[in-house]
Design an enzyme around this catalytic site. Structure first.
Site, PDB file in Angstrom:
ATOM      1  N   LYS A  58      44.875 -19.067  51.398  1.00 20.95           N
ATOM      2  CA  LYS A  58      45.202 -17.667  51.727  1.00 20.95           C
ATOM      3  C   LYS A  58      45.561 -17.527  53.208  1.00 20.95           C
ATOM      4  CE  LYS A  58      44.825 -17.504  47.838  1.00 20.95           C
ATOM      5  NZ  LYS A  58      44.388 -18.566  46.919  1.00 20.95           N
ATOM      6  N   ALA A 194      53.918 -25.358  37.292  1.00 16.09           N
ATOM      7  CA  ALA A 194      54.147 -23.976  37.762  1.00 16.09           C
ATOM      8  C   ALA A 194      52.922 -23.138  37.434  1.00 16.09           C
ATOM      9  CB  ALA A 194      55.397 -23.396  37.109  1.00 16.09           C
ATOM     10  N   GLY A 195      51.753 -23.657  37.813  1.00 14.68           N
ATOM     11  CA  GLY A 195      50.522 -22.883  37.630  1.00 14.68           C
ATOM     12  C   GLY A 195      50.181 -22.169  38.923  1.00 14.68           C
ATOM     13  N   GLU A 216      57.931 -27.611  35.361  1.00 11.65           N
ATOM     14  CA  GLU A 216      56.818 -27.188  34.509  1.00 11.65           C
ATOM     15  C   GLU A 216      57.026 -27.707  33.082  1.00 11.65           C
ATOM     16  OE1 GLU A 216      53.815 -25.447  34.544  1.00 11.65           O
ATOM     17  OE2 GLU A 216      53.897 -25.748  32.361  1.00 11.65           O
ATOM     18  N   ARG A 286      42.944 -28.872  36.935  1.00  7.22           N
ATOM     19  CA  ARG A 286      41.793 -29.530  37.553  1.00  7.22           C
ATOM     20  C   ARG A 286      40.814 -29.989  36.471  1.00  7.22           C
ATOM     21  NH1 ARG A 286      41.410 -28.963  43.013  1.00  7.22           N
ATOM     22  NH2 ARG A 286      39.130 -29.060  43.000  1.00  7.22           N
ATOM     23  N   HIS A 465      46.773  10.220  48.306  1.00  2.90           N
ATOM     24  CA  HIS A 465      48.232  10.230  48.386  1.00  2.90           C
ATOM     25  C   HIS A 465      48.663  10.143  49.840  1.00  2.90           C
ATOM     26  CE1 HIS A 465      52.378  11.203  47.521  1.00  2.90           C
ATOM     27  NE2 HIS A 465      52.326  12.085  48.507  1.00  2.90           N
TER      28      HIS A 465
END
Ligand code: FAD
Ligand code: NAI
Length: 486
Positions: A58, A194-195, A216, A286, A465
């Site tokens: 991340k 393509a995971g 993939e 995995r 909003h």
């Protein structure tokens, strides 16, 4: 006489370290054994997630997205930046610093909670049926010690699934560790699978300038995801310059050479193809990590796929031995591992106090999934194909981000949110999102499902909003065909 504990935990990833903290909070004398060493050869707590998984990925996704925004998107806002360039060494150093902050943070949490931390490989030794404690051997660099504990929690996680054709050297052929540590942007980057990892790591390096080609095996794209969301994702990704996704391929051979990697495969129509890339990431799933646990001797039962066999309460076949996280069935997600860790700690307390009543179990139906691509993808509960297969009648409410003021202001208008509700009871059965910041928006859907909300319950809640959360509100209103802004 070996040191004795109430609970011994093997593995200090999000399953193990969270279980350790909860056990300690509940007053149990706890030890956590972990063998992870970082690239400098130092013990590093936090398992896959903190060292080479959730957190570093991340960090790089954020840095690469910032670069991409500055280079290609800021000008849409009238912010003109010239000569934008990426300093990969700074990005990697920033990522490493975040990792160190968190891994050392766990050591502090252990200290604060008076959890004993042992570095080394933990092996659960065979015990006589009459014995009331387990013995665990801890070995590190040829030095071994033994400890004893009444309860054991196995949290040994998972490893990348190897691809038979080529070994991972993390120079030319990379797993997740190598993909998070490249020192320069490859010109052409191949990805097998393509995971989730393939898409996230592919995103990082594509945003930084690599041409990314993903191969993939499955005939479709993201086949476990709601079909409509997967279709939208593929449409969006296929318009991204520098990204190709080929599904339905079959790898024939892979050669890792000095300067490049050559992949021979047959495409979806059976045509032979050759792909030459500078680096290749292998991300094909995995596998549970039970190596060194002592399974051969202690009688611990594994299931047919090699996971530690557990019931819904994470109990193994061995008395007072539990297992949590990636090493057992269920989603391979950090938050699922941690929740199981907490649940097991609570159960051990129940068991100790001879309490009757319900044992804890994690409800997989309310575990959220997120794929951190741009746009992000997130979901919880059942998707449309699952509801159809189960013969459950449902209603659909859907709302696009393009009709939302905040999404327009941000300049990220792709995607939608879809709410699926039971046709008779209106109870929310699943929520599927693709769009900006849906990794954050999904939590409201999880809460709704956890509290058995109906779509009308969500429709009654006032949403700020302008905010992206209004898309969820409108989708819920849409279940009853009363969305307002479409
Ligand atoms: P692990 O984190 O794998 O930890 C197991 C620990 O046990 C390791 O430290 C290991 O060294 C140690 N160990 C193993 N055997 C022994 C032994 N015999 N003795 C002593 N120690 C032992 N999940 C998310 O929810 N969100 C994400 O964004 C996300 N991103 C990811 C990105 C990548 C690139 C990868 C690879 C995974 C990602 N995941 C993510 C998945 C997440 O990392 C795992 O689900 C999670 O780490 C599982 O936790 P765990 O505690 O079961 O195992
Ligand atoms: P994955 O299961 O998500 O994807 C692997 C992909 O590889 C699948 O699409 C599969 O069909 C494909 N594949 C398998 N064998 C192949 C072959 N021989 N040739 C071509 N394709 C092949 O596994 P991935 O991406 O390795 O990630 C592992 C797990 O880690 C995920 O399932 C997820 O649980 C966790 N994770 C979670 C993240 C998150 O929560 N954001 C991020 C990254 C990982």
């Amino acid at each position: 006489m070996p040191e004795s504990f109430d609970v011994a935990i093997i593995g200090a990833g999000p399953g193990g370290y969270v279980a350790a903290i909860r056990c300690a909070q509940l007053g149990m004398n706890t030890v956590c054994i972990d063998e992870w060493k970082n690239t400098k050869g130092k013990a590093s707590l936090g398992g896959t997630c903190l060292n080479v998984g959730c957190i570093p990925s991340k960090a790089l996704l954020e840095s690469s997205e910032n670069f991409y925004q500055a280079k290609y998107k800021f000008s849409n806002h009238g912010v003109m930046v010239e000569n934008v360039s990426a300093d990969i060494s700074v990005m990697i150093a920033r990522k490493d610093k975040i990792v160190t902050t968190f891994t050392t943070g766990i050591a502090s949490l252990f200290k604060k909670n008076k959890i004993k931390s042992l570095h080394g490989r933990g092996t659960l030794l065979k015990r006589e049926p009459s014995a009331d404690t387990w013995t665990i051997r801890v070995s590190d660099n040829g030095i071994t010690e033994e400890i004893q504990a009444k309860y054991v929690i196995l949290a040994t996680g998972s490893n990348p699934r190897p691809l038979n054709f080529v070994p991972i050297d993390n120079e030319m052929v990379l797993d997740n560790s190598g993909a998070l540590a490249l020192t320069e942007v490859p010109k052409r980057l191949g990805v097998i699978g393509a995971g989730v990892i393939g898409l996230e790591m592919g995103s990082v390096w594509r945003r930084l300038g690599a041409e990314v080609i993903i191969l993939e095996a499955m005939p479709g794209f993201l086949m476990a995801v709601d079909e409509q969301v997967a279709k939208e994702a593929r449409n969006i990704f296929s318009k991204e310059p520098g990204l190709q996704i080929h599904t339905g391929i079959n790898i024939q051979s892979i050669q890792a050479l000095k300067k490049n990697v050559v992949v021979n495969y047959s495409d979806y129509s059976g045509q032979e193809q050759t792909l030459e890339v500078d680096k290749l990431i292998v991300a094909i799933g995995r596998v549970p990590n039970t190596a060194g646990l002592g399974v051969e001797d202690n009688g611990l039962l594994l299931d047919e796929r090699g996971f530690v066999a557990v019931d819904q309460h994470c109990r193994t076949n061995l008395t007072n031995v539990y297992a949590v996280g990636d090493v057992v069935r269920g989603p391979m997600l950090a938050h699922k591992a941690s929740e199981e860790g907490v649940a097991v700690a609570e159960m051990i307390l129940h068991q100790e106090k001879n309490k009757t009543g319900e044992n804890e179990a994690v409800d997989f139906n309310t575990v959220p999934w997120v794929i951190y691509t741009a746009p992000e993808i997130a979901w919880v509960g059942k998707n449309e194909q699952e509801l159809k297969a189960a013969g459950i009648a449902y209603k659909v409410g859907q709302f696009p981000f393009i009709a939302n003021g905040r999404a327009r202001a941000i300049g990220e208008t792709s995607g939608f949110i879809k709410v699926l509700a039971d046709e008779k009871t209106d109870r929310v059965l699943g929520v599927h999102m693709i769009g900006p910041h849906v990794s954050e928006l999904i939590s409201e859907a999880v809460m709704a499902m956890k509290f058995s909300a109906s779509s009308q319950d969500i429709a009654c809640i006032v949403h700020a909003h302008p905010s992206l959360s209004e898309v969820f509100h409108e989708a819920a209103l849409g279940v009853d065909k009363r969305a307002l802004h479409i």
